[in-house]
Design an enzyme around this catalytic site. Structure first.
Site, mmCIF file in Angstrom:
data_model
loop_
_atom_site.group_PDB
_atom_site.id
_atom_site.type_symbol
_atom_site.label_atom_id
_atom_site.label_comp_id
_atom_site.label_asym_id
_atom_site.label_seq_id
_atom_site.Cartn_x
_atom_site.Cartn_y
_atom_site.Cartn_z
ATOM 1 N N CYS A 1 18.851 40.966 35.769
ATOM 2 C CA CYS A 1 19.843 40.239 36.569
ATOM 3 C C CYS A 1 19.224 39.749 37.879
ATOM 4 C CB CYS A 1 21.053 41.131 36.837
ATOM 5 S SG CYS A 1 22.320 40.292 37.779
ATOM 6 N N HIS B 1 49.805 25.697 47.637
ATOM 7 C CA HIS B 1 49.804 24.271 47.314
ATOM 8 C C HIS B 1 48.890 23.531 48.278
ATOM 9 C CE1 HIS B 1 51.224 20.396 45.972
ATOM 10 N NE2 HIS B 1 51.419 20.037 47.231
#
Ligand SMILES: Cc1cc2nc3c(=O)[nH]c(=O)nc-3n(C[C@H](O)[C@H](O)[C@H](O)COP(=O)(O)OP(=O)(O)OC[C@H]3O[C@@H](n4cnc5c(N)ncnc54)[C@H](O)[C@@H]3O)c2cc1C
Length: 459
Positions: free
Chosen positions: A38, A439
């Site tokens: 990794c 939003h």
């Protein structure tokens, strides 16, 4: 040498020692760099290259947004050196730290089992009262005629090459091919992907794999359903790959070849069977529900077990095995039933958790599937998006999710909302209506998809 704990592999294995083990004599064996796949040649460098690729992709596509911009030259050595200049010191300091601890000995070499809970490394025998196998996996090299006579790369070496390839040929169609193909194409190489299957990323939900393959055909030279007949050197520096598929036979020449045809666990190289550790038919170390192998006192985690081949899942294994080593009378389950999420950091990004639709069908579970386009959400308009979507698979009986799949910008982040919901046992209704969505964030596409699923499930 006798120790209380012998750890083979300093990737995820290096995270096993805990402060409670300070009184234990611990030996760590590592044949390469600390940090494992990794850190040194997997998740981390690939994502650092991918970010650079995305910067160039944004510039390349700026005109769509009314901005004149030119991508200009790519200085590959500068990109590469930034990545490894950051990573290599981390691997080195990880090793130094372990060597500095009084109860830990570090053995730099190849471990092989020579008996029960006993390995040999650099001619020395080490026996552990407890042993943790964390030796990972390696690239699978397919038996292709001529392959061993040419200088090909795997994911281990391609990120450290000297110059950007003019034409990169990739064998394979999984996540490594998709991610590294994205990197090199975005940075300016021509990329040909040759895959045996008829689509890319075939382990994903079929709708995701189909969409990704369609979009990839616009960026890459895709040769699907292909049989590779031969690989050979061509002129002075190039490599020729002869392939046959439904469109006939052709010879593809490029200056760089990446073999990305999957990864195989390293149990065989460790000769684990000599230590009484059973492997399954695919060479994976067999473990029980608690991470114990067939050999008493020997545990295994991560890619050598090969259930997921994902770093976050190897990390989850470490937490369980560390606890189980310390608390033999209160063992934790290695698989607690939570679905394993994953992402593919290609373009477009993919994030997924739980069942695909085909898996739901195969499992015979009641299910309802919906897809919802980014183009329906306000942020999708900002992105000028016409190809991304969220796919949800719900259980109409329980009202919960079986699975979720996202293809599009920020998919790896968006999926986490649904991973969290599934892990906490939330219903689709709770996920859709039990919180207020910001939003006009991109998360609204997930909210809309959940509401659509609720409707489709008749709940
Ligand atoms: C190109 C690429 C990109 C990836 N991207 C992601 C990603 O974005 N997200 C994600 O979750 N996963 C990703 N992965 C997968 C991830 O890297 C692995 O799942 C993870 O590293 C597994 O950890 P591990 O500890 O099991 O094995 P490793 O990290 O491979 O560690 C095993 C260690 O054991 C050593 N070893 C092996 N055999 C011996 C021996 N005989 N003697 C001594 N030492 C030995 C090895 O040198 C190695 O250091 C990626 C992999 C690749 C190849």
């Amino acid at each position: 040498m006798d120790v209380d704990l012998l750890i083979i592999g300093a990737g995820s294995g290096n995270s096993v020692p805990a402060p409670e083990m300070d009184g234990w004599r611990i030996a760590i064996v590592e044949r390469s760099s600390f940090g494992g796949t990794c850190l040194n040649r997997g998740c981390i460098p690939s994502k650092m290259f991918i970010y650079a690729a995305e910067v160039r992709q944004i510039v390349r596509e700026a005109e769509r947004f009314g901005i004149e911009a030119s991508a200009g030259a790519v200085h590959w050595p500068a990109i590469r050196d930034r990545v490894f200049g950051r990573i290599d010191p981390i691997a080195a300091s990880g090793a130094e730290y372990r060597k500095s601890l009084p109860n830990i000995s570090v053995h730099e070499g190849d471990a092989r089992f020579v008996g029960e809970r006993t390995i040999e490394v650099n001619g020395e025998r080490i026996t552990g009262e407890r042993v943790v196998l964390a030796a990972g996996a390696r690239s699978f090299i397919p038996p292709v005629t001529g392959l061993n006579d040419v200088a090909f790369h795997t994911s281990d070496s391609i990120m450290r090459i000297e110059e950007l390839p003019r034409h990169l040929i990739i064998l394979g169609g999984g996540f490594i091919a998709a991610e590294l193909g994205h990197v090199f194409e975005a940075l300016g190489s021509k990329v040909t992907i040759i895959n045996r299957g008829n689509a890319l990323l075939q382990q994903e939900d079929a709708d995701i794999s189909t969409r990704f393959t369609e979009l990839s055909a616009k960026r890459f030279d895709l040769v699907l359903g292909a049989t590779i007949n031969e690989v050979r050197n061509h002129h002075r520096k190039d490599i020729a790959v002869e392939v046959t598929n439904a469109n006939g036979s052709r010879t593809i020449t490029g200056d760089c070849l990446l073999v990305a045809t999957g990864r195989v666990p390293n149990g065989d190289e460790l000769a684990v069977k000599v230590g009484g550790v059973a492997l399954d038919e695919r060479g994976r170390v067999v473990i029980d529900a608690y991470g114990r192998t067939s050999a008493p006192g020997v545990w295994a985690l991560g890619d050598i077990v090969g259930r997921h081949q994902l770093k976050h899942m190897a990390n989850a294994d470490v937490r369980v095995i560390r606890h189980n080593l310390l608390h033999p009378d209160d063992l934790w389950l290695i698989d607690d039933g939570r679905a394993a999420p994953h992402a593919v950091f290609t373009s477009p990004q993919i994030g997924a958790v739980g069942l695909t639709e085909a898996q739901a069908v195969a499992a015979g579970v009641e299910h309802v599937a919906v897809t919802h386009d980014y183009a329906n959400a306000a942020f999708g308009w900002a992105l000028e998006d016409t190809t991304s979507f969220v796919k949800l698979i719900g259980d109409p009986t329980t009202g919960r999710l079986h699975g979720a799949h996202v293809i599009g910008p920020q998919a790896a982040n968006l999926i986490q909302l649904l991973v969290q919901g599934m892990h906490l046992g939330a219903t689709v209704e709770q996920l859709a209506k039990g919180q207020i969505y910001i939003h006009p964030a991109l998360t609204e596409v997930v909210e809309q998809a959940l509401l659509k699923l609720l409707d489709a499930m008749g709940r």
